[in-house]
Write an enzyme that holds these catalytic residues in place. Structure first.
Site, PDB file in Angstrom:
ATOM      1  N   GLY A  42       0.824  -1.201   0.000  1.00 33.51           N
ATOM      2  CA  GLY A  42       0.000   0.000   0.000  1.00 33.51           C
ATOM      3  C   GLY A  42       0.855   1.245   0.000  1.00 33.51           C
ATOM      4  O   GLY A  42       1.886   1.305   0.677  1.00 33.51           O
ATOM      5  N   ALA A  46      -0.463   6.076   4.980  1.00 35.74           N
ATOM      6  CA  ALA A  46       0.207   5.184   5.933  1.00 35.74           C
ATOM      7  C   ALA A  46       1.374   4.467   5.273  1.00 35.74           C
ATOM      8  O   ALA A  46       2.497   4.452   5.798  1.00 35.74           O
ATOM      9  CB  ALA A  46      -0.791   4.184   6.505  1.00 35.74           C
ATOM     10  N   GLY A  47       1.133   3.867   4.097  1.00 33.38           N
ATOM     11  CA  GLY A  47       2.188   3.117   3.417  1.00 33.38           C
ATOM     12  C   GLY A  47       3.300   3.996   2.891  1.00 33.38           C
ATOM     13  O   GLY A  47       4.486   3.657   2.990  1.00 33.38           O
ATOM     14  N   HIS A 268     -20.964   8.630   6.347  1.00 34.85           N
ATOM     15  CA  HIS A 268     -20.676  10.072   6.277  1.00 34.85           C
ATOM     16  C   HIS A 268     -21.948  10.819   5.904  1.00 34.85           C
ATOM     17  O   HIS A 268     -22.619  10.467   4.941  1.00 34.85           O
ATOM     18  CB  HIS A 268     -19.588  10.326   5.225  1.00 34.85           C
ATOM     19  CG  HIS A 268     -18.933  11.664   5.352  1.00 34.85           C
ATOM     20  ND1 HIS A 268     -19.608  12.846   5.144  1.00 34.85           N
ATOM     21  CD2 HIS A 268     -17.654  12.015   5.664  1.00 34.85           C
ATOM     22  CE1 HIS A 268     -18.787  13.857   5.316  1.00 34.85           C
ATOM     23  NE2 HIS A 268     -17.592  13.386   5.646  1.00 34.85           N
ATOM     24  N   ARG A 332     -20.198  12.690  12.876  1.00 37.93           N
ATOM     25  CA  ARG A 332     -20.803  12.160  11.655  1.00 37.93           C
ATOM     26  C   ARG A 332     -21.938  11.177  11.917  1.00 37.93           C
ATOM     27  O   ARG A 332     -22.943  11.173  11.205  1.00 37.93           O
ATOM     28  CB  ARG A 332     -19.717  11.486  10.814  1.00 37.93           C
ATOM     29  CG  ARG A 332     -18.727  12.484  10.244  1.00 37.93           C
ATOM     30  CD  ARG A 332     -17.552  11.816   9.576  1.00 37.93           C
ATOM     31  NE  ARG A 332     -16.675  12.823   8.989  1.00 37.93           N
ATOM     32  CZ  ARG A 332     -15.537  12.547   8.366  1.00 37.93           C
ATOM     33  NH1 ARG A 332     -15.125  11.292   8.274  1.00 37.93           N
ATOM     34  NH2 ARG A 332     -14.803  13.504   7.854  1.00 37.93           N
ATOM     35  N   HIS A 403     -18.588   5.420   4.241  1.00 40.97           N
ATOM     36  CA  HIS A 403     -17.364   6.178   4.033  1.00 40.97           C
ATOM     37  C   HIS A 403     -16.133   5.450   4.563  1.00 40.97           C
ATOM     38  O   HIS A 403     -15.307   4.961   3.797  1.00 40.97           O
ATOM     39  CB  HIS A 403     -17.513   7.544   4.704  1.00 40.97           C
ATOM     40  CG  HIS A 403     -16.333   8.444   4.585  1.00 40.97           C
ATOM     41  ND1 HIS A 403     -15.761   8.758   3.364  1.00 40.97           N
ATOM     42  CD2 HIS A 403     -15.609   9.119   5.510  1.00 40.97           C
ATOM     43  CE1 HIS A 403     -14.738   9.578   3.555  1.00 40.97           C
ATOM     44  NE2 HIS A 403     -14.607   9.800   4.851  1.00 40.97           N
ATOM     45  N   GLU A 427      -6.026   2.872   8.151  1.00 43.66           N
ATOM     46  CA  GLU A 427      -7.407   2.394   8.210  1.00 43.66           C
ATOM     47  C   GLU A 427      -7.494   0.871   8.239  1.00 43.66           C
ATOM     48  O   GLU A 427      -8.512   0.323   8.671  1.00 43.66           O
ATOM     49  CB  GLU A 427      -8.203   2.936   7.013  1.00 43.66           C
ATOM     50  CG  GLU A 427      -9.696   2.684   7.116  1.00 43.66           C
ATOM     51  CD  GLU A 427     -10.491   3.224   5.937  1.00 43.66           C
ATOM     52  OE1 GLU A 427     -11.718   3.008   5.908  1.00 43.66           O
ATOM     53  OE2 GLU A 427      -9.889   3.863   5.042  1.00 43.66           O
ATOM     54  N   ARG A 437     -15.326   7.467  13.799  1.00 48.56           N
ATOM     55  CA  ARG A 437     -14.158   8.333  13.571  1.00 48.56           C
ATOM     56  C   ARG A 437     -14.591   9.786  13.470  1.00 48.56           C
ATOM     57  O   ARG A 437     -15.463  10.120  12.661  1.00 48.56           O
ATOM     58  CB  ARG A 437     -13.423   7.927  12.294  1.00 48.56           C
ATOM     59  CG  ARG A 437     -12.233   8.852  11.996  1.00 48.56           C
ATOM     60  CD  ARG A 437     -11.438   8.380  10.808  1.00 48.56           C
ATOM     61  NE  ARG A 437     -12.121   8.546   9.552  1.00 48.56           N
ATOM     62  CZ  ARG A 437     -12.219   9.699   8.872  1.00 48.56           C
ATOM     63  NH1 ARG A 437     -11.698  10.800   9.373  1.00 48.56           N
ATOM     64  NH2 ARG A 437     -12.834   9.746   7.709  1.00 48.56           N
TER      65      ARG A 437
END
Length: 638
Positions: A42, A46-47, A268, A332, A403, A427, A437
């Site tokens: 990924g 993050a990756g 969302h 949300r 979402h 995630e 979140r």
């Protein structure tokens, strides 16, 4: 509670845990880092940040990208901003307040230690990204600007118009490509992970399908990092990119990585409504729009007048009425449920009646069109292109859509799964957001994991583990390739009459109807009957065209939908087992007199971590959640 789940949370005061833990972790000598190879699956925030950081430290990194370029990772779609406890507006923010808001926003279903660490590192993220050249919005005097997001009463969200994810991703991408040029990162694009390789109980490699040639390729290393995003596309229609999938995580799950809180899905509230059966995805309208946009519906059911013809006293600004302290900036899950309730009451707007208004008329009159255009211009343009309506003149129409997913592979404090050597970032793991979140926290978590957590915890693992040499000729690699090939052969052997999309759409309907914004025991039990039946039909009546050893998008989709058909069942099972409401998991049987989520802290103050036994068969393990710093209370935004 399960003795199989050791969260590795350090002892001591929560404000000192991470600093002390970093000191206690064993280190890898700089000269020895070049002896290790790390596989990073990924290339999103993050990756990308993890690969860049590890390569800069001296590790050899193999980075795998499912797209043609890391710049197309789904992180690019994030719009509104990234949270950080900088307190630039001097409005009372702090690390502790960000920690508190995040635990409360997640409805007290996240680990305190993980969330506090996230809040601590948030300020470092802004400094890192500013140094990379990320063009955050600035005030007239040159200071970085902040705006508000749901679930907070302070302004802590840094942003780059409505393109924050794109700009942050370009920062991580630049850092990563610098290391590619240095030779410390080898980049493999158009690769999809189809198997994890475990040798002597440790994650030591992956099998990738080359999406251009169809070849199954083997890669060995000393640790594997999964940074592959969430599983929202199990619902078919979502705000996720079409390529977003659960398959890498699911391969790991079937080899022993526990899957935590799979039913925790975020809906969302601010998306462009469904317009027809032909749609393959939905479009997000940033939560930041709720800073200036006012949400309303007609007071009377069945009112079909144009919005400009409905006078003020006949409009229901229901979020402002019900939640005066937070107004349109409630979290949300709260905003989504209220939009659904308004439409269920017959007060929805537009042709479908499954929409509410997001109106900027008052903001434009107050601040001027130029000010609103400077803040949200690209978002307004996107809305105009999709709907052919001008939001400067008429209110936007919005409705909730799938979402983000708060569930994911279970990880300990070091971000390591129940498979040693398999780390999960962003995630793809479950760790920081609880049952809901807060907006602008996904970018924060992805970058904190990649830039500031994994460089320490991975080093601690490598320095304290005995890792022999592993070659791709190892029998574990051959077995993994065999499993992948058998699955591909099975897709072509079906020779049925229906496309992959047919089954995916039907799964999405089941999930949305029974495991969507509101869930109940009868509906979940219905889903647990219908999903296995659909899965059986999938394997008997699927038709995949083309060839295996070639470019074949239909084959790619078949693999992903096959996994969604298994994950969807686990999500329904998890939702049925959790007989409480919390955050985005709303059980109709468990609500307050005011129709808010009602938790059951006595029986469900835990992480649900599922161990795979066979398809449809799972064993539940529980990690107790201890709240020593934040008092458990009924969440209120009134």
């Amino acid at each position: 509670m399960s003795d199989r789940l050791n969260s590795q949370i350090p002892s001591g005061d929560i404000r000192q845990k991470w600093e002390q833990h970093k000191f206690d972790l064993k280190l890898v000598n700089p000269a020895n880092k070049r002896k290790f190879t790390i596989l990073v699956v990924g290339t999103g925030l993050a990756g990308g940040s993890a690969a860049a950081s590890l390569a800069e430290l001296g590790y050899n990194v193999l980075s795998f990208c499912i797209q043609d370029s890391p710049r197309r990772a789904h992180s690019i779609a994030a719009q509104g901003g990234i949270n950080a406890a900088k307190n630039y507006p001097n409005d009372g923010d702090s690390v502790w307040r960000l920690f508190y808001d995040t635990v409360k926003g997640g409805d007290y279903r996240s680990r305190e230690a993980n969330v506090y660490r996230l809040a601590q590192e948030s300020a470092n993220i802004i400094d890192q990204c500013t140094a990379q050249g990320v063009p955050f919005a600035r005030e007239y005097g040159g200071y970085l600007a902040n705006r508000s997001f749901g679930g907070a009463q302070v302004s802590r969200t840094f942003y780059a118009r409505g393109q924050t994810g794109q700009q942050l991703l370009l920062g991580a991408y630049s850092a990563m490509m610098k290391e590619v040029d240095r030779g410390k990162i080898k980049m493999f694009s158009r690769r999809e992970m189809v198997e994890l390789v475990v040798v002597d109980g440790k994650a030591r490699g992956v099998v990738m399908r080359n999406l251009v040639t169809g070849e199954l390729e083997r890669y060995a290393g000393d640790a594997v990092l999964l940074c592959t995003g969430g599983y929202g596309n199990v619902y078919y229609l979502s705000t996720n990119a079409m390529a977003s999938n659960c398959s890498a995580a699911w391969r790991a799950h079937k080899l022993g990585a526990f899957f935590a809180n799979p039913c925790f899905t975020q809906i969302h509230p601010t998306c462009i409504p469904v317009s027809g059966h032909y749609q393959s995805k939905l479009t997000l309208m940033s939560e930041s729009l709720r800073n200036d946009g006012r949400v309303w519906v007609p007071k009377k059911a069945g009112d079909t007048r144009a919005p400009e013809d409905i006078p003020q006293d006949e409009r229901d600004y229901y979020l402002e009425r019900k939640y005066p302290s937070f107004g349109n900036l409630v979290p949300r899950d709260v905003a989504s449920r209220n939009a659904k309730q308004a439409c269920d009451d017959g007060r929805g707007v537009g042709k479908s009646k499954l929409a509410v208004y997001l109106d900027f008329k008052d903001a434009i009159q107050r601040d001027g069109r130029e000010t609103i255009e400077a803040k949200y211009g690209n978002l307004f343009e996107m809305y105009n292109r999709i709907t052919d309506e001008d939001p400067y003149v008429s209110p936007m129409r919005i409705y909730p859509a799938v979402h983000y997913t708060m569930g994911g592979l279970w990880v300990d404090y070091n971000l390591m799964s129940t498979i040693p050597g398999l780390f999960v970032l962003g995630e793809a793991n479950f760790s920081d957001h609880g049952a809901n979140r807060l907006g602008a926290s996904a970018l924060m978590q992805g970058l904190a994991d990649g830039y500031f957590v994994i460089p320490y915890t991975l080093g601690g693992y490598l320095a304290s583990s005995k890792l022999g040499k592993v070659a791709v000729e190892n029998e574990a690699f051959s077995a993994a390739v065999g499993r992948a090939q058998d699955r591909i052969d099975k897709f072509f052997a079906a020779k049925g009459s229906k496309t992959v999309d047919h089954f995916h759409k039907e799964l999405g309907r089941i999930m949305w109807d029974y495991v969507g914004m509101a869930r109940n025991e009868e509906g979940l039990k219905t889903a647990l009957v219908e999903i296995p039946k659909l899965r059986e039909a999938f394997w008997s009546d699927l038709r995949v065209s083309g060839e295996a050893n070639n470019f074949n998008p239909e084959l790619e989709k078949a693999g992903r939908v096959a996994d969604f058909l298994e994950l969807g069942e686990l999500m329904a099972k998890d939702a049925l087992e959790r007989r409480e409401s919390c955050g985005g998991h709303f059980r109709e049987e468990s609500q307050t007199e005011e129709n808010e989520a009602k938790r059951d802290d006595t029986n469900f103050s835990h992480v649900s971590a599922w161990e795979f036994k066979s398809v449809g068969q799972y064993e539940l393990h529980k990690e107790a959640l201890k709240f020593e710093n934040v008092k458990l209370t009924q969440r209120s935004y009134k």
